[in-house]
Design an enzyme around this catalytic site. Structure first.
Site, PDB file in Angstrom:
ATOM      1  N   HIS A   1       1.988   4.888 -25.291  1.00  0.00           N
ATOM      2  CA  HIS A   1       2.639   5.844 -24.389  1.00  0.00           C
ATOM      3  C   HIS A   1       3.555   5.104 -23.404  1.00  0.00           C
ATOM      4  CE1 HIS A   1      -1.034   4.156 -22.956  1.00  0.00           C
ATOM      5  NE2 HIS A   1      -0.865   4.577 -21.720  1.00  0.00           N
ATOM      6  N   ARG A   2       3.069   3.963 -22.902  1.00  0.00           N
ATOM      7  CA  ARG A   2       3.852   3.198 -21.908  1.00  0.00           C
ATOM      8  C   ARG A   2       5.119   2.636 -22.540  1.00  0.00           C
ATOM      9  NH1 ARG A   2      -0.003   0.985 -20.512  1.00  0.00           N
ATOM     10  NH2 ARG A   2      -0.392   2.471 -18.858  1.00  0.00           N
TER      11      ARG A   2
ATOM     12  N   LYS B   1      -0.706  -2.728 -30.072  1.00  0.00           N
ATOM     13  CA  LYS B   1      -0.785  -1.561 -29.172  1.00  0.00           C
ATOM     14  C   LYS B   1       0.610  -0.987 -28.921  1.00  0.00           C
ATOM     15  CE  LYS B   1      -2.238   0.053 -24.606  1.00  0.00           C
ATOM     16  NZ  LYS B   1      -2.851  -0.240 -23.306  1.00  0.00           N
TER      17      LYS B   1
ATOM     18  N   ASP C   1       3.187   5.997 -13.800  1.00  0.00           N
ATOM     19  CA  ASP C   1       1.876   6.617 -13.630  1.00  0.00           C
ATOM     20  C   ASP C   1       1.406   7.078 -14.998  1.00  0.00           C
ATOM     21  OD1 ASP C   1       0.082   7.189 -11.337  1.00  0.00           O
ATOM     22  OD2 ASP C   1      -0.006   9.111 -12.370  1.00  0.00           O
TER      23      ASP C   1
ATOM     24  N   PHE D   1      -6.983  -2.904 -21.251  1.00  0.00           N
ATOM     25  CA  PHE D   1      -7.568  -2.566 -19.948  1.00  0.00           C
ATOM     26  C   PHE D   1      -7.977  -1.095 -19.962  1.00  0.00           C
ATOM     27  CE2 PHE D   1      -4.154   0.059 -18.205  1.00  0.00           C
ATOM     28  CZ  PHE D   1      -3.087  -0.286 -19.033  1.00  0.00           C
TER      29      PHE D   1
ATOM     30  N   GLU E   1       0.862  -1.197   0.000  1.00  0.00           N
ATOM     31  CA  GLU E   1       0.000   0.000   0.000  1.00  0.00           C
ATOM     32  C   GLU E   1       0.883   1.226   0.000  1.00  0.00           C
ATOM     33  OE1 GLU E   1      -3.305   0.431   2.373  1.00  0.00           O
ATOM     34  OE2 GLU E   1      -4.097  -1.553   1.866  1.00  0.00           O
TER      35      GLU E   1
HETATM   36  P1  IMP Z   1      -2.463   4.881 -12.422  1.00  0.00           P
HETATM   37  O1  IMP Z   1      -1.293   5.119 -13.301  1.00  0.00           O
HETATM   38  O2  IMP Z   1      -2.351   3.644 -11.623  1.00  0.00           O
HETATM   39  O3  IMP Z   1      -2.832   6.093 -11.637  1.00  0.00           O
HETATM   40  O4  IMP Z   1      -3.716   4.570 -13.341  1.00  0.00           O
HETATM   41  C1  IMP Z   1      -3.827   5.094 -14.609  1.00  0.00           C
HETATM   42  C2  IMP Z   1      -5.195   4.799 -15.161  1.00  0.00           C
HETATM   43  O5  IMP Z   1      -5.210   5.388 -16.470  1.00  0.00           O
HETATM   44  C3  IMP Z   1      -5.444   3.321 -15.371  1.00  0.00           C
HETATM   45  O6  IMP Z   1      -6.143   2.747 -14.336  1.00  0.00           O
HETATM   46  C4  IMP Z   1      -6.296   3.339 -16.619  1.00  0.00           C
HETATM   47  O7  IMP Z   1      -7.610   3.585 -16.231  1.00  0.00           O
HETATM   48  C5  IMP Z   1      -5.782   4.526 -17.394  1.00  0.00           C
HETATM   49  N1  IMP Z   1      -4.761   4.107 -18.359  1.00  0.00           N
HETATM   50  C6  IMP Z   1      -3.423   4.314 -18.298  1.00  0.00           C
HETATM   51  N2  IMP Z   1      -2.798   3.743 -19.324  1.00  0.00           N
HETATM   52  C7  IMP Z   1      -3.765   3.132 -20.038  1.00  0.00           C
HETATM   53  C8  IMP Z   1      -3.717   2.334 -21.206  1.00  0.00           C
HETATM   54  O8  IMP Z   1      -2.674   2.018 -21.784  1.00  0.00           O
HETATM   55  N3  IMP Z   1      -4.909   1.891 -21.631  1.00  0.00           N
HETATM   56  C9  IMP Z   1      -6.087   2.173 -21.022  1.00  0.00           C
HETATM   57  N4  IMP Z   1      -6.185   2.897 -19.921  1.00  0.00           N
HETATM   58  C10 IMP Z   1      -5.021   3.376 -19.420  1.00  0.00           C
END
Ligand code: IMP
Length: 198
Positions: free
Chosen positions: A184-185, A179, A76, A150, A38
């Site tokens: 972006h990732r 993808k 993030d 997702f 956490e």
């Molecule tokens: P965090 O980075 O854990 O705060 O969450 C980012 C949120 O952005 C995720 O839970 C998704 O809802 C959304 N998100 C980030 N990257 C993607 C992606 O590659 N596809 C779809 N949703 C994304």
């Protein structure tokens, strides 16, 4: 090289495995006592600040369990919709949880549908920090399409990039290997790999 990814998101984990495995990394979810640790999700205005905070919390956790020389990845990311002033942006996870893709489509109405996914990643190699970020421009479609991926993947079509096109398919309708050409990732993780290798 063993690499711990501090995330509760299996979709992100799969994409990181795909990006790092060809370079000899064994990417596993960072768990303590079998659970995702956490951490405090900081109230920040930018993905960079959130990623920095996640990393410093992650390194403290590594130290706590005596593994501070292990490699750790945090990331993030979010969806930024131009006509909504960048919403949901840093609140993407919360907004998805509360209103889902359906809610976003309702809010969009007839607004112009330009948007981008953005990611900020941090990598602790056991000694120093490497940074990477990536943007994937695209469009929000008007219905939910596809079961791959997702989060907001089923409502997002990426803009054509370096000669690649999904021909109007959403990220929810294409395999991870497609993808990856736009993601972006993937761009953020590529930035990290480049910094690590130099
Ligand atoms: P965090 O980075 O854990 O705060 O969450 C980012 C949120 O952005 C995720 O839970 C998704 O809802 C959304 N998100 C980030 N990257 C993607 C992606 O590659 N596809 C779809 N949703 C994304």
């Amino acid at each position: 090289m063993q690499l711990w990814f501090m995330t509760g998101n299996k979709g992100k984990l799969l994409e990181a495995k795909h990006a790092f495995s060809p370079f000899g990394f064994n990417v596993e979810q960072f768990l303590i006592d079998g659970k995702v640790p956490e951490i405090i999700e900081p109230q920040c205005d930018t993905l960079d600040e959130v990623a920095d905070s996640k990393l410093s919390q992650g390194i403290k956790l590594l130290k706590k369990i005596g593994r501070e020389n292990d490699a750790l990845l945090v990331e993030d990311s979010g969806l930024f919709i131009d006509s909504l002033g960048g919403f949901p942006g840093v609140y993407s996870a919360y907004v998805l949880d509360k209103i889902g893709c359906e809610g976003i489509l309702k809010i969009m109405g007839k607004n112009i549908r330009k948007a981008s996914f953005q990611a900020s990643a941090r990598f602790w190699d056991g000694q120093k920090v490497h940074k990477g970020s990536g943007i994937c421009p695209g469009t929000i479609v008007d219905s939910i399409r596809g079961n791959f991926g997702f989060g907001y993947d089923p409502i997002f079509v990426p803009s054509d990039y370096l000669g690649f096109s999904t021909e109007g398919l959403t990220f929810g309708e294409v395999e991870i290997s497609i993808k990856e050409k736009f993601s972006h990732r993937k761009k953020a993780l590529d930035g990290i790999l480049l910094s690590f290798k130099n």
